[in-house]
Design an enzyme around this catalytic site. Structure first.
Site, PDB file in Angstrom:
ATOM      1  N   PHE A   1      42.797 -22.924  40.715  1.00  0.00           N
ATOM      2  CA  PHE A   1      43.436 -22.620  39.437  1.00  0.00           C
ATOM      3  C   PHE A   1      42.430 -22.015  38.474  1.00  0.00           C
ATOM      4  O   PHE A   1      41.210 -22.115  38.655  1.00  0.00           O
ATOM      5  CB  PHE A   1      44.087 -23.872  38.828  1.00  0.00           C
ATOM      6  CG  PHE A   1      43.106 -24.910  38.331  1.00  0.00           C
ATOM      7  CD1 PHE A   1      42.679 -24.922  37.007  1.00  0.00           C
ATOM      8  CD2 PHE A   1      42.618 -25.882  39.181  1.00  0.00           C
ATOM      9  CE1 PHE A   1      41.787 -25.866  36.542  1.00  0.00           C
ATOM     10  CE2 PHE A   1      41.710 -26.841  38.734  1.00  0.00           C
ATOM     11  CZ  PHE A   1      41.297 -26.829  37.410  1.00  0.00           C
ATOM     12  N   CYS A   2      42.966 -21.342  37.452  1.00  0.00           N
ATOM     13  CA  CYS A   2      42.160 -20.707  36.422  1.00  0.00           C
ATOM     14  C   CYS A   2      43.040 -20.578  35.179  1.00  0.00           C
ATOM     15  O   CYS A   2      44.078 -21.221  35.080  1.00  0.00           O
ATOM     16  CB  CYS A   2      41.631 -19.359  36.907  1.00  0.00           C
ATOM     17  SG  CYS A   2      42.915 -18.276  37.562  1.00  0.00           S
ATOM     18  N   THR A   3      42.658 -19.743  34.239  1.00  0.00           N
ATOM     19  CA  THR A   3      43.398 -19.663  32.988  1.00  0.00           C
ATOM     20  C   THR A   3      44.797 -19.092  33.193  1.00  0.00           C
ATOM     21  O   THR A   3      45.793 -19.705  32.805  1.00  0.00           O
ATOM     22  CB  THR A   3      42.640 -18.805  31.959  1.00  0.00           C
ATOM     23  OG1 THR A   3      41.305 -19.293  31.842  1.00  0.00           O
ATOM     24  CG2 THR A   3      43.324 -18.850  30.605  1.00  0.00           C
TER      25      THR A   3
END
Length: 259
Positions: free
Chosen positions: A181-183
Protein backbone atom coordinates in the site's frame (compact mmCIF):
# COMPACT_ATOMS: atom_id res chain seq x y z
CA UNK A 1 -15.08 28.97 -1.27
CA UNK A 2 -13.86 25.46 -0.56
CA UNK A 3 -11.03 24.07 -2.66
CA UNK A 4 -11.34 20.64 -4.27
CA UNK A 5 -8.12 18.61 -4.24
CA UNK A 6 -7.71 15.74 -6.68
CA UNK A 7 -5.10 13.01 -6.93
CA UNK A 8 -4.88 10.59 -9.83
CA UNK A 9 -2.53 8.48 -11.86
CA UNK A 10 -2.73 6.10 -14.77
CA UNK A 11 -0.15 3.85 -16.32
CA UNK A 12 -0.78 4.19 -20.04
CA UNK A 13 1.54 4.45 -23.02
CA UNK A 14 2.01 8.13 -23.92
CA UNK A 15 3.83 9.72 -26.83
CA UNK A 16 4.43 13.29 -28.03
CA UNK A 17 4.96 14.29 -24.43
CA UNK A 18 6.00 17.87 -25.15
CA UNK A 19 2.79 18.56 -27.08
CA UNK A 20 0.74 17.03 -24.27
CA UNK A 21 2.66 19.09 -21.73
CA UNK A 22 1.96 22.33 -23.58
CA UNK A 23 -1.74 21.53 -23.98
CA UNK A 24 -2.10 20.72 -20.28
CA UNK A 25 -0.28 23.89 -19.20
CA UNK A 26 -2.58 26.01 -21.36
CA UNK A 27 -5.74 24.37 -20.04
CA UNK A 28 -4.67 24.35 -16.41
CA UNK A 29 -3.65 28.00 -16.49
CA UNK A 30 -6.94 29.01 -18.13
CA UNK A 31 -8.88 27.22 -15.40
CA UNK A 32 -6.51 28.52 -12.68
CA UNK A 33 -5.61 25.10 -11.30
CA UNK A 34 -2.45 24.71 -9.25
CA UNK A 35 -0.44 21.65 -8.36
CA UNK A 36 1.83 19.17 -10.09
CA UNK A 37 1.41 16.96 -13.15
CA UNK A 38 4.09 14.43 -14.07
CA UNK A 39 4.17 12.96 -17.58
CA UNK A 40 6.25 10.05 -18.85
CA UNK A 41 6.04 7.47 -21.57
CA UNK A 42 4.56 5.14 -18.93
CA UNK A 43 1.67 7.45 -17.96
CA UNK A 44 0.42 10.43 -15.94
CA UNK A 45 0.51 11.32 -12.24
CA UNK A 46 -1.18 14.41 -10.83
CA UNK A 47 -2.07 16.39 -7.73
CA UNK A 48 -4.20 19.47 -8.47
CA UNK A 49 -6.47 21.86 -6.60
CA UNK A 50 -8.98 24.61 -7.45
CA UNK A 51 -12.64 25.47 -6.86
CA UNK A 52 -14.81 22.51 -7.82
CA UNK A 53 -16.21 23.93 -11.11
CA UNK A 54 -12.71 24.40 -12.49
CA UNK A 55 -11.67 20.89 -11.45
CA UNK A 56 -14.79 19.38 -13.04
CA UNK A 57 -14.22 21.29 -16.29
CA UNK A 58 -10.62 20.11 -16.42
CA UNK A 59 -11.56 16.46 -15.90
CA UNK A 60 -14.27 16.59 -18.56
CA UNK A 61 -11.73 17.88 -21.06
CA UNK A 62 -8.99 15.46 -20.01
CA UNK A 63 -11.28 12.45 -20.29
CA UNK A 64 -12.12 13.34 -23.88
CA UNK A 65 -8.66 11.94 -24.61
CA UNK A 66 -9.28 8.19 -24.93
CA UNK A 67 -6.07 7.47 -23.03
CA UNK A 68 -7.53 9.12 -19.93
CA UNK A 69 -11.21 8.28 -20.41
CA UNK A 70 -11.25 5.94 -17.40
CA UNK A 71 -8.95 8.00 -15.15
CA UNK A 72 -9.92 7.35 -11.53
CA UNK A 73 -9.70 10.39 -9.24
CA UNK A 74 -9.49 10.62 -5.47
CA UNK A 75 -11.03 13.78 -4.00
CA UNK A 76 -10.62 15.72 -0.77
CA UNK A 77 -11.44 19.26 0.35
CA UNK A 78 -9.57 22.12 1.97
CA UNK A 79 -10.41 25.69 2.94
CA UNK A 80 -7.38 27.12 1.15
CA UNK A 81 -5.34 26.41 -1.98
CA UNK A 82 -2.64 23.94 -0.84
CA UNK A 83 -0.34 24.55 -3.83
CA UNK A 84 1.69 27.69 -4.53
CA UNK A 85 2.13 27.19 -8.26
CA UNK A 86 1.52 24.96 -11.27
CA UNK A 87 4.14 22.51 -12.51
CA UNK A 88 3.76 20.19 -15.49
CA UNK A 89 6.93 18.12 -15.87
CA UNK A 90 8.18 15.43 -18.24
CA UNK A 91 10.02 12.64 -16.41
CA UNK A 92 11.57 9.28 -17.30
CA UNK A 93 9.01 7.64 -14.96
CA UNK A 94 5.89 8.99 -13.24
CA UNK A 95 7.09 7.18 -10.14
CA UNK A 96 10.80 6.52 -10.14
CA UNK A 97 11.89 2.94 -9.50
CA UNK A 98 14.93 2.69 -11.81
CA UNK A 99 13.68 -0.71 -12.91
CA UNK A 100 12.66 -0.37 -16.57
CA UNK A 101 11.49 -3.98 -16.90
CA UNK A 102 8.50 -3.13 -14.71
CA UNK A 103 5.81 -1.90 -17.10
CA UNK A 104 2.44 -1.48 -15.32
CA UNK A 105 0.74 -0.34 -18.54
CA UNK A 106 1.26 -3.88 -19.86
CA UNK A 107 -0.90 -5.31 -17.06
CA UNK A 108 -1.77 -4.47 -13.48
CA UNK A 109 -0.92 -6.52 -10.45
CA UNK A 110 -3.93 -8.07 -8.70
CA UNK A 111 -5.63 -5.59 -6.37
CA UNK A 112 -7.83 -5.80 -3.30
CA UNK A 113 -10.46 -3.23 -2.42
CA UNK A 114 -10.51 -1.29 0.82
CA UNK A 115 -13.48 -3.35 2.00
CA UNK A 116 -11.67 -6.62 1.30
CA UNK A 117 -8.52 -5.52 3.11
CA UNK A 118 -10.56 -4.40 6.13
CA UNK A 119 -12.34 -7.75 6.19
CA UNK A 120 -9.05 -9.63 6.00
CA UNK A 121 -7.50 -7.51 8.76
CA UNK A 122 -10.60 -7.98 10.91
CA UNK A 123 -10.22 -11.74 10.53
CA UNK A 124 -6.42 -11.83 10.65
CA UNK A 125 -6.22 -13.90 7.47
CA UNK A 126 -7.34 -13.90 3.83
CA UNK A 127 -10.20 -15.92 2.35
CA UNK A 128 -7.95 -18.97 2.03
CA UNK A 129 -6.74 -18.81 5.62
CA UNK A 130 -3.27 -17.38 4.97
CA UNK A 131 -1.97 -14.74 7.38
CA UNK A 132 -2.18 -11.24 5.89
CA UNK A 133 0.56 -8.63 6.19
CA UNK A 134 0.49 -5.06 4.94
CA UNK A 135 3.66 -3.67 3.38
CA UNK A 136 4.19 0.09 3.41
CA UNK A 137 5.98 1.14 0.22
CA UNK A 138 6.25 4.82 1.20
CA UNK A 139 9.19 6.79 2.54
CA UNK A 140 10.05 6.61 6.23
CA UNK A 141 8.91 10.16 7.05
CA UNK A 142 5.49 9.39 5.53
CA UNK A 143 5.20 6.20 7.56
CA UNK A 144 5.96 8.15 10.73
CA UNK A 145 2.85 10.29 10.19
CA UNK A 146 0.58 7.25 10.03
CA UNK A 147 0.32 3.69 8.74
CA UNK A 148 -1.60 0.46 9.16
CA UNK A 149 -1.18 -1.23 12.53
CA UNK A 150 1.70 -3.74 12.41
CA UNK A 151 2.55 -2.83 8.82
CA UNK A 152 5.94 -3.92 7.49
CA UNK A 153 8.17 -0.83 7.33
CA UNK A 154 11.60 -1.17 5.75
CA UNK A 155 12.53 2.47 6.51
CA UNK A 156 12.64 3.36 2.82
CA UNK A 157 14.21 6.74 2.11
CA UNK A 158 13.40 6.72 -1.62
CA UNK A 159 11.35 4.36 -3.74
CA UNK A 160 14.34 3.28 -5.83
CA UNK A 161 15.47 1.31 -2.74
CA UNK A 162 12.42 -0.95 -2.87
CA UNK A 163 13.75 -3.68 -5.23
CA UNK A 164 16.90 -4.17 -3.15
CA UNK A 165 14.98 -4.23 0.14
CA UNK A 166 12.45 -6.70 -1.20
CA UNK A 167 15.19 -9.12 -2.19
CA UNK A 168 16.73 -8.76 1.28
CA UNK A 169 13.46 -9.48 3.10
CA UNK A 170 11.72 -11.78 0.64
CA UNK A 171 12.00 -14.94 2.76
CA UNK A 172 10.07 -13.32 5.62
CA UNK A 173 7.07 -12.95 3.30
CA UNK A 174 6.90 -16.63 2.40
CA UNK A 175 3.57 -18.29 3.12
CA UNK A 176 1.80 -14.97 3.70
CA UNK A 177 -0.58 -12.84 1.70
CA UNK A 178 1.15 -9.50 1.18
CA UNK A 179 -0.87 -6.34 0.51
CA UNK A 180 1.34 -3.47 -0.63
CA UNK A 181 0.00 0.00 0.00
CA UNK A 182 0.91 3.65 -0.45
CA UNK A 183 -0.83 7.02 -0.55
CA UNK A 184 -2.89 6.70 -3.69
CA UNK A 185 -1.84 3.48 -5.40
CA UNK A 186 1.02 4.31 -7.73
CA UNK A 187 4.00 3.09 -5.72
CA UNK A 188 2.26 -0.01 -4.40
CA UNK A 189 1.24 -0.92 -7.96
CA UNK A 190 4.83 -0.94 -9.19
CA UNK A 191 5.92 -2.66 -5.96
CA UNK A 192 3.35 -5.43 -6.34
CA UNK A 193 4.40 -6.10 -9.94
CA UNK A 194 8.05 -6.28 -8.89
CA UNK A 195 7.22 -8.67 -6.03
CA UNK A 196 5.26 -10.94 -8.37
CA UNK A 197 8.16 -11.05 -10.82
CA UNK A 198 10.57 -11.73 -7.96
CA UNK A 199 8.57 -14.81 -6.96
CA UNK A 200 6.40 -13.62 -4.07
CA UNK A 201 3.37 -15.84 -4.64
CA UNK A 202 0.49 -14.14 -2.87
CA UNK A 203 0.78 -10.40 -3.35
CA UNK A 204 -1.83 -7.72 -3.98
CA UNK A 205 -1.90 -3.95 -4.15
CA UNK A 206 -4.40 -1.91 -2.14
CA UNK A 207 -6.59 -0.45 -4.87
CA UNK A 208 -6.59 3.36 -4.57
CA UNK A 209 -4.12 3.36 -1.69
CA UNK A 210 -4.66 4.87 1.74
CA UNK A 211 -6.78 7.73 0.40
CA UNK A 212 -9.32 5.31 -1.06
CA UNK A 213 -9.20 3.21 2.09
CA UNK A 214 -10.01 6.27 4.20
CA UNK A 215 -12.88 7.11 1.87
CA UNK A 216 -14.41 3.63 2.05
CA UNK A 217 -13.28 2.14 5.38
CA UNK A 218 -12.35 5.09 7.59
CA UNK A 219 -9.71 4.61 10.26
CA UNK A 220 -10.13 0.85 10.83
CA UNK A 221 -6.70 -0.72 11.47
CA UNK A 222 -4.95 2.56 10.58
CA UNK A 223 -3.04 4.60 13.16
CA UNK A 224 -2.34 8.30 12.60
CA UNK A 225 -2.88 10.29 9.42
CA UNK A 226 -1.82 10.09 5.79
CA UNK A 227 1.00 12.30 4.54
CA UNK A 228 0.19 14.14 1.32
CA UNK A 229 2.52 16.05 -0.99
CA UNK A 230 1.13 19.56 -0.64
CA UNK A 231 0.91 22.25 2.01
CA UNK A 232 -1.77 20.37 3.95
CA UNK A 233 1.00 17.86 4.78
CA UNK A 234 -1.47 15.25 6.09
CA UNK A 235 -5.13 14.29 6.03
CA UNK A 236 -7.07 12.36 8.65
CA UNK A 237 -9.33 9.36 7.94
CA UNK A 238 -12.17 11.79 7.14
CA UNK A 239 -9.87 13.23 4.43
CA UNK A 240 -9.70 16.53 6.29
CA UNK A 241 -6.37 18.41 6.61
CA UNK A 242 -4.70 17.97 9.97
CA UNK A 243 -4.92 21.07 12.13
CA UNK A 244 -1.39 21.13 13.48
CA UNK A 245 1.04 20.88 10.58
CA UNK A 246 3.97 22.48 12.34
CA UNK A 247 5.77 19.23 13.00
CA UNK A 248 5.63 18.41 9.30
CA UNK A 249 6.41 21.81 7.82
CA UNK A 250 10.02 20.89 7.09
CA UNK A 251 9.33 17.39 5.75
CA UNK A 252 11.08 16.74 2.44
CA UNK A 253 9.08 16.34 -0.73
CA UNK A 254 10.95 13.78 -2.82
CA UNK A 255 10.75 12.92 -6.49
CA UNK A 256 8.43 10.02 -5.73
CA UNK A 257 5.44 12.27 -5.21
CA UNK A 258 2.43 10.06 -5.75
CA UNK A 259 -1.24 10.15 -6.35
Amino acid sequence: MKVLNIAAYKFVQLNQLEALQQALVQTLRQLELKGTVLLAEEGINLFLAAPAPSIRDFLVGLRRDSRFADLQVKESWSHAQPFRKLLVKIKPEIIRMDHPAIQPAAGRAPAVSAATLKRWLDAGHDDEGRPVVTLDTRNDFEVDVGTFRNAIDWRITKFTEFPRLLLQHQQALKGKTVVSFCTGGIRCEKAAIFMREAGVEHVFQLDGGILKYFEESGHAHFEGECFVFDERRAVDPALKPRVNVGALSDSPVPEDMES
